[in-house]
Design a protein around this motif. Structure first.
Motif, PDB file in Angstrom:
ATOM      1  N   UNK A  60      -4.245   3.154 -13.598  1.00 26.77           N
ATOM      2  CA  UNK A  60      -4.480   2.381 -12.948  1.00 26.77           C
ATOM      3  C   UNK A  60      -2.694   1.612 -12.383  1.00 26.77           C
ATOM      4  N   UNK A  61      -2.482   2.391 -11.855  1.00 32.72           N
ATOM      5  CA  UNK A  61      -0.994   1.895 -11.649  1.00 32.72           C
ATOM      6  C   UNK A  61      -0.636   1.161 -10.142  1.00 32.72           C
ATOM      7  N   UNK A  62      -2.071   1.358  -9.600  1.00 34.99           N
ATOM      8  CA  UNK A  62      -1.793   1.335  -8.273  1.00 34.99           C
ATOM      9  C   UNK A  62      -2.689  -0.559  -8.841  1.00 34.99           C
ATOM     10  N   UNK A  63      -3.109  -0.497  -9.567  1.00 33.68           N
ATOM     11  CA  UNK A  63      -4.018  -2.054  -9.331  1.00 33.68           C
ATOM     12  C   UNK A  63      -2.960  -3.166  -9.736  1.00 33.68           C
ATOM     13  N   UNK A  64      -2.966  -4.003  -9.619  1.00 39.35           N
ATOM     14  CA  UNK A  64      -2.556  -5.588  -9.240  1.00 39.35           C
ATOM     15  C   UNK A  64      -3.409  -5.914 -10.063  1.00 39.35           C
ATOM     16  N   UNK A  65      -3.916  -6.064 -10.603  1.00 38.25           N
ATOM     17  CA  UNK A  65      -4.976  -6.334 -11.939  1.00 38.25           C
ATOM     18  C   UNK A  65      -5.286  -8.151 -11.433  1.00 38.25           C
ATOM     19  N   UNK A  66      -4.520  -9.251 -10.384  1.00 35.46           N
ATOM     20  CA  UNK A  66      -5.124 -10.141 -10.274  1.00 35.46           C
ATOM     21  C   UNK A  66      -3.718 -10.825  -9.431  1.00 35.46           C
ATOM     22  N   UNK A  67      -2.568 -10.349  -9.739  1.00 37.63           N
ATOM     23  CA  UNK A  67      -1.190 -10.077  -9.851  1.00 37.63           C
ATOM     24  C   UNK A  67      -0.584 -10.306  -7.784  1.00 37.63           C
ATOM     25  N   UNK A  68       0.483 -10.802  -7.356  1.00 41.14           N
ATOM     26  CA  UNK A  68       0.860 -10.867  -6.591  1.00 41.14           C
ATOM     27  C   UNK A  68       1.318  -8.971  -6.237  1.00 41.14           C
ATOM     28  N   UNK A 103       7.208   2.001  -6.093  1.00 41.71           N
ATOM     29  CA  UNK A 103       6.594   0.862  -5.323  1.00 41.71           C
ATOM     30  C   UNK A 103       6.142   1.496  -4.320  1.00 41.71           C
ATOM     31  N   UNK A 104       7.517   3.055  -3.838  1.00 42.20           N
ATOM     32  CA  UNK A 104       7.291   3.506  -2.615  1.00 42.20           C
ATOM     33  C   UNK A 104       5.622   4.177  -2.583  1.00 42.20           C
ATOM     34  N   UNK A 105       5.605   4.940  -3.800  1.00 43.30           N
ATOM     35  CA  UNK A 105       4.533   6.210  -3.594  1.00 43.30           C
ATOM     36  C   UNK A 105       3.057   4.796  -3.748  1.00 43.30           C
ATOM     37  N   UNK A 106       3.166   3.828  -4.347  1.00 44.84           N
ATOM     38  CA  UNK A 106       2.289   3.142  -4.488  1.00 44.84           C
ATOM     39  C   UNK A 106       1.729   2.195  -2.441  1.00 44.84           C
ATOM     40  N   UNK A 107       2.458   1.993  -1.504  1.00 52.30           N
ATOM     41  CA  UNK A 107       2.004   1.338  -1.041  1.00 52.30           C
ATOM     42  C   UNK A 107       2.123  -0.164  -0.211  1.00 52.30           C
ATOM     43  N   UNK A 108       1.924  -1.042  -1.466  1.00 56.71           N
ATOM     44  CA  UNK A 108       1.584  -2.481  -1.017  1.00 56.71           C
ATOM     45  C   UNK A 108       3.059  -3.083  -0.757  1.00 56.71           C
ATOM     46  N   UNK A 109       3.409  -4.061   0.390  1.00 56.18           N
ATOM     47  CA  UNK A 109       4.388  -4.269   0.705  1.00 56.18           C
ATOM     48  C   UNK A 109       5.656  -5.346   0.115  1.00 56.18           C
ATOM     49  N   UNK A 110       4.091  -6.548  -0.893  1.00 56.02           N
ATOM     50  CA  UNK A 110       4.690  -7.147  -1.692  1.00 56.02           C
ATOM     51  C   UNK A 110       5.895  -6.525  -2.737  1.00 56.02           C
ATOM     52  N   UNK A 111       4.931  -5.593  -3.545  1.00 54.51           N
ATOM     53  CA  UNK A 111       5.473  -5.080  -4.424  1.00 54.51           C
ATOM     54  C   UNK A 111       6.613  -4.461  -4.182  1.00 54.51           C
ATOM     55  N   UNK A 112       6.944  -3.632  -3.171  1.00 58.35           N
ATOM     56  CA  UNK A 112       7.786  -2.627  -2.562  1.00 58.35           C
ATOM     57  C   UNK A 112       8.834  -4.158  -2.548  1.00 58.35           C
ATOM     58  N   UNK A 113       8.739  -5.249  -2.087  1.00 63.19           N
ATOM     59  CA  UNK A 113       9.650  -6.355  -2.061  1.00 63.19           C
ATOM     60  C   UNK A 113      10.603  -6.908  -3.248  1.00 63.19           C
ATOM     61  N   UNK A 114      10.051  -6.794  -4.045  1.00 65.07           N
ATOM     62  CA  UNK A 114       9.512  -7.568  -5.654  1.00 65.07           C
ATOM     63  C   UNK A 114      10.945  -5.984  -5.836  1.00 65.07           C
ATOM     64  N   UNK A 115      10.530  -4.401  -6.066  1.00 69.20           N
ATOM     65  CA  UNK A 115      11.098  -3.304  -6.509  1.00 69.20           C
ATOM     66  C   UNK A 115      12.286  -4.002  -5.977  1.00 69.20           C
ATOM     67  N   UNK A 116      13.006  -4.090  -4.512  1.00 72.01           N
ATOM     68  CA  UNK A 116      13.943  -3.616  -3.920  1.00 72.01           C
ATOM     69  C   UNK A 116      14.998  -5.402  -4.498  1.00 72.01           C
TER      70      UNK A 116
END
Length: 267
Positions: A60-68, A103-116
């Motif tokens: 479930x690492x790629x799940x956002x559970x309704x979050x940004x 975040x890189x593995x997930x490929x979800x842009x906003x998650x990657x922004x958050x990480x950076x």
């Protein structure tokens, strides 16, 4: 408002656990961790976020559970920030590296922004300015291309501050001054007090204590109004440094700021 939000978040978490609602539990825990970061409750944020991190199965690492932001990324990003604020830099860097990888593995842009943005701030707090700059630049570029408006002010101000401390004063200061001008009434902006703190500290680094007073006072006002105790401590520290460097100010003013900052840091 933050204090009320934390109280509500704890109630939601209890309800989620009683109902065995895993998605609501992830939502409540992730938001609680971020709220405790904003309040300056770094140890409590670490406790909450570690519990989330340990409960998300790999599938479930790629799940956002309704979050940004996917909790597998977002919770690690905030956890790394909190660890850095507590001075646990080795663990903060380890958690931050894993956060960026996920975040890189997930490929979800906003998650990657958050990480950076958050991992860049960990390196910035540690004093690794040169290492923080490419990560923050990557986050800022993504903010501008994929509608990451929520984190754009924090990303731009962190990058500007890093560049000032790395010796690129003119370029960094311009980015900082622009970032703090984002409209304060916009609910999509975040951590405005922190941007003003960094601007004040940049002025101090460049030898302009008189210019540092206004953004330090601005940060102090914002942090007090929003109950951001961690930011309040940093704002008081910057204000004390500014008063120390101004010939016409009294030593008592600086001392009062430092004493209040110390009380917050040791509470």
């Amino acid at each position: 408002r933050l204090v009320t939000a934390v109280r509500t978040g704890h109630e939601a978490l209890l309800i989620a656990r009683r109902a065995n609602d895993f998605e609501l539990e992830m939502q409540s825990s992730a938001r609680l961790g971020s709220l405790h970061l904003d309040l300056g409750n770094y140890a409590e944020a670490c406790r909450v976020l570690r519990s989330v991190e340990s409960r998300i199965p790999e599938r479930l690492n790629d799940r956002r559970f309704g979050l940004l932001v996917a909790p597998s990324v977002g919770c690690r990003a905030v956890l790394a920030r909190c660890l850095a604020e507590l001075g646990c830099f080795n663990e903060a860097i380890e958690v931050g590296d894993e956060c960026l990888t996920r975040a890189d593995d997930l490929g979800h842009a906003f998650s990657l922004i958050h990480a950076c943005v958050y991992v860049g701030q960990v390196l910035l707090r540690k004093g690794d300015f040169a290492q923080s700059i490419p990560i923050l630049e990557r986050g800022l570029a993504l903010c501008r291309t994929v509608h990451g408006r929520l984190l754009l002010p924090m990303s731009a101000s962190a990058l500007g501050y890093a560049k000032v401390l790395a010796g690129h004063g003119g370029q960094g200061l311009a980015a900082l001054e622009l970032a703090v001008k984002y409209p304060t009434e916009d609910p999509m902006t975040a951590h405005l007090a922190l941007g003003s703190i960094w601007l004040a500290e940049a002025y101090l680094h460049l030898g302009w204590p008189a210019k540092a007073v206004h953004p330090a006072l601005q940060a102090l006002d914002r942090s007090v109004r929003n109950s951001e105790r961690g930011h309040e401590g940093w704002a008081l520290r910057a204000l004390g440094e500014a008063y120390t460097g101004i010939a016409e100010s009294t030593g008592a003013s600086a001392e009062a700021c430092f004493l209040k900052a110390w009380d917050i840091a040791t509470a």
